[in-house]
Design a protein around this motif. Structure first.
Motif, PDB file in Angstrom:
ATOM      1  N   GLY A 178      -4.920   1.318  -4.871  1.00 14.49           N
ATOM      2  CA  GLY A 178      -5.109  -0.034  -4.059  1.00 14.49           C
ATOM      3  C   GLY A 178      -6.092  -0.071  -2.923  1.00 14.49           C
ATOM      4  N   ALA A 179      -6.928   0.973  -2.662  1.00 14.78           N
ATOM      5  CA  ALA A 179      -7.801   1.007  -1.663  1.00 14.78           C
ATOM      6  C   ALA A 179      -8.749  -0.067  -1.888  1.00 14.78           C
ATOM      7  CB  ALA A 179      -8.347   2.398  -1.518  1.00 14.78           C
ATOM      8  N   ILE A 180      -9.370  -0.932  -1.020  1.00 14.10           N
ATOM      9  CA  ILE A 180     -10.300  -1.876  -1.411  1.00 14.10           C
ATOM     10  C   ILE A 180     -11.685  -1.608  -0.665  1.00 14.10           C
ATOM     11  CG2 ILE A 180      -9.504  -3.206   0.726  1.00 14.10           C
ATOM     12  CD1 ILE A 180     -10.182  -5.958  -0.963  1.00 14.10           C
ATOM     13  N   ALA A 226      -9.621  -2.050 -10.413  1.00 12.35           N
ATOM     14  CA  ALA A 226      -9.988  -3.631 -10.580  1.00 12.35           C
ATOM     15  C   ALA A 226     -11.059  -4.055  -9.746  1.00 12.35           C
ATOM     16  CB  ALA A 226      -8.547  -4.186 -10.293  1.00 12.35           C
ATOM     17  N   VAL A 227     -11.404  -5.310 -10.331  1.00  9.01           N
ATOM     18  CA  VAL A 227     -12.662  -5.967  -9.360  1.00  9.01           C
ATOM     19  C   VAL A 227     -12.324  -7.333  -9.395  1.00  9.01           C
ATOM     20  CG1 VAL A 227     -14.582  -4.255 -10.127  1.00  9.01           C
ATOM     21  CG2 VAL A 227     -14.059  -6.426 -11.491  1.00  9.01           C
ATOM     22  N   GLY A 228     -12.837  -7.985  -8.301  1.00  5.96           N
ATOM     23  CA  GLY A 228     -12.356  -9.302  -8.315  1.00  5.96           C
ATOM     24  C   GLY A 228     -13.229  -9.877  -6.982  1.00  5.96           C
ATOM     25  N   ARG A 287     -13.919  -4.035  -4.895  1.00  6.07           N
ATOM     26  CA  ARG A 287     -13.171  -3.107  -6.023  1.00  6.07           C
ATOM     27  C   ARG A 287     -12.114  -2.608  -5.344  1.00  6.07           C
ATOM     28  NH1 ARG A 287     -16.518   0.143  -9.737  1.00  6.07           N
ATOM     29  NH2 ARG A 287     -18.147  -0.075  -8.210  1.00  6.07           N
ATOM     30  N   TRP A 288     -10.959  -2.650  -6.093  1.00  6.83           N
ATOM     31  CA  TRP A 288      -9.801  -1.922  -5.903  1.00  6.83           C
ATOM     32  C   TRP A 288      -9.588  -0.452  -6.560  1.00  6.83           C
ATOM     33  CZ3 TRP A 288      -9.496  -7.060  -6.649  1.00  6.83           C
ATOM     34  CH2 TRP A 288      -9.277  -7.970  -5.405  1.00  6.83           C
ATOM     35  N   SER A 297       2.503  -5.346  -7.643  1.00  6.28           N
ATOM     36  CA  SER A 297       2.338  -5.227  -6.278  1.00  6.28           C
ATOM     37  C   SER A 297       0.953  -6.026  -5.676  1.00  6.28           C
ATOM     38  CB  SER A 297       1.960  -3.644  -6.134  1.00  6.28           C
ATOM     39  OG  SER A 297       0.626  -3.363  -7.015  1.00  6.28           O
ATOM     40  N   GLU A 298       1.193  -6.080  -4.464  1.00  5.96           N
ATOM     41  CA  GLU A 298       0.075  -6.666  -3.947  1.00  5.96           C
ATOM     42  C   GLU A 298      -1.193  -5.976  -3.445  1.00  5.96           C
ATOM     43  OE1 GLU A 298       1.575  -9.198  -0.728  1.00  5.96           O
ATOM     44  OE2 GLU A 298       1.944 -10.738  -1.729  1.00  5.96           O
ATOM     45  N   LEU A 299      -2.364  -6.262  -3.884  1.00  6.24           N
ATOM     46  CA  LEU A 299      -3.611  -5.541  -3.678  1.00  6.24           C
ATOM     47  C   LEU A 299      -4.188  -6.063  -2.068  1.00  6.24           C
ATOM     48  CD1 LEU A 299      -5.266  -5.574  -7.091  1.00  6.24           C
ATOM     49  CD2 LEU A 299      -4.061  -3.672  -5.999  1.00  6.24           C
TER      50      LEU A 299
END
Length: 346
Positions: free
Chosen positions: A72-74, A53-55, A67-68, A31-33
């Motif tokens: 998926g919320a960013i 997740a982080v990035g 952070r996601w 899936s795309e974040l």
């Protein structure tokens, strides 16, 4: 989590695994974040077992740590006061993340609160790895542009790690929950035991340089060996008896390539597998994962993207990474990618 020279020149039983392997798992799903408003490109660096997740997201003006959540919320991660750029590099099972704010190492709590990690007068500092005890490893950049390996405890107190080579950069890349650290010094891949003793990892003959990218709870280390015209993904397996009969040391194994791939590199390891990318021809890269037995699975390239890379893997097999477009102006959106755990074929 989420990186060993004595009389033992750590037995270098190099297993020259077959250069071509057949994928062993079903086709992965991804899936795309989402992106933050106003940003067009993102890359996810790491993910934990709660699927957080982080990035970072980026545009032509710089990057911002994010952070996601599992849905998926960013959320943007704040920088230190007056910071212009932020980057998140790793996250642990507690939801604590690490990275940099401009040129200073920082740690973000699960609530997003940012804290500067001690710099001890360094010109710059960078955080690379964190374990589940919130202990962080990274580097201090000192005058003369030499990097010293450091470890920050859960309270942010800094300790300088024993250097392998005082004339070269000493760079820890990851630490597991037992306190074992992976890293590299100059061209030599290295490790520190839980007491801080540094040692060399075994390497092949006639290599150019080696680097580490991660360490799991078993103590296995992921990395890459570079030759003049090649680069190969490897793992150092921690299962050979040491010279004193009680200490484990390492052997190096090459990770196999999928058909037609020519180069490979690792980015992270967990107890269920290793991730990175492989290269086809002169440029195109595909994200891949190697399972605990070393079998390789291509994760694919999303439609409309030029290539892909896997950057992080959780203890339960979730994977995150990036997929570029061929748009140098960053006008075509290129969100970060999250792959669900792959399942073996039946």
């Amino acid at each position: 989590m989420k990186r060993w020279t004595s009389a033992v020149v750590l037995a270098c039983a190099l297993a020259t695994a077959a250069s071509v392997a057949t994928p062993a798992a079903a086709a992965p799903t991804f899936s795309e974040l989402p992106l933050l408003p106003g940003f067009s490109v993102a890359g996810a660096a790491d993910i934990n077992s709660s699927v957080v997740a982080v990035g970072e997201v980026s545009d032509n003006n710089g990057a911002r740590a994010v952070r996601w959540a599992a849905d998926g919320a960013i959320t943007a991660l704040p920088g230190l006061p007056a910071a212009k750029r932020t980057h998140a590099s790793a996250i642990n099972e507690n939801g604590t993340a690490i990275g940099t704010s401009d040129e200073k190492a920082v740690r973000w709590g699960a609530d997003g609160t940012v804290t500067a990690l001690g710099s001890e007068g360094a010109m710059a500092s960078y955080a690379h790895g964190i374990n589940d005890h919130d202990v962080v490893v990274g580097v201090h950049l000192k005058p003369g542009w030499i990097s010293s390996g450091v470890k920050w405890d859960a309270d942010g107190k800094v300790q300088v790690l024993e250097p392998y080579d005082t004339r070269a950069d000493n760079t820890p890349t990851a630490i597991n929950n037992s306190g074992v650290i992976a890293g590299h010094s100059g061209r030599q891949p290295i490790w520190w035991d839980a007491n801080g003793k540094v040692r060399a990892l075994p390497t092949p003959q006639s290599y150019g340089r080696g680097e580490t990218s991660g360490i799991n709870e078993r103590g296995d280390i992921s990395g890459t060996i570079y030759f003049r015209d090649d680069e190969r993904a490897v793992t150092w397996i921690r299962d050979l008896p040491g010279e004193h009969g009680h200490e484990k040391v390492y052997r190096m194994e090459y990770l196999p390539l999928p058909p037609n791939a020519t180069h490979s590199r690792t980015t992270r390891i967990s107890d269920v597998g290793t991730v990175g990318w492989v290269q086809f021809g002169s440029a195109t890269t595909h994200a891949v994962t190697w399972d605990a037995d070393g079998q390789v699975t291509e994760l694919g390239v999303p439609a409309g993207r030029a290539d892909s890379a896997a950057n992080g893997i959780s203890a339960n097999g979730w994977i995150v990474g990036s997929a570029r477009t061929e748009d140098p102006d960053k006008e075509i959106p290129a969100p970060a990618i999250r792959w669900a755990p792959t399942r073996p074929k039946r």
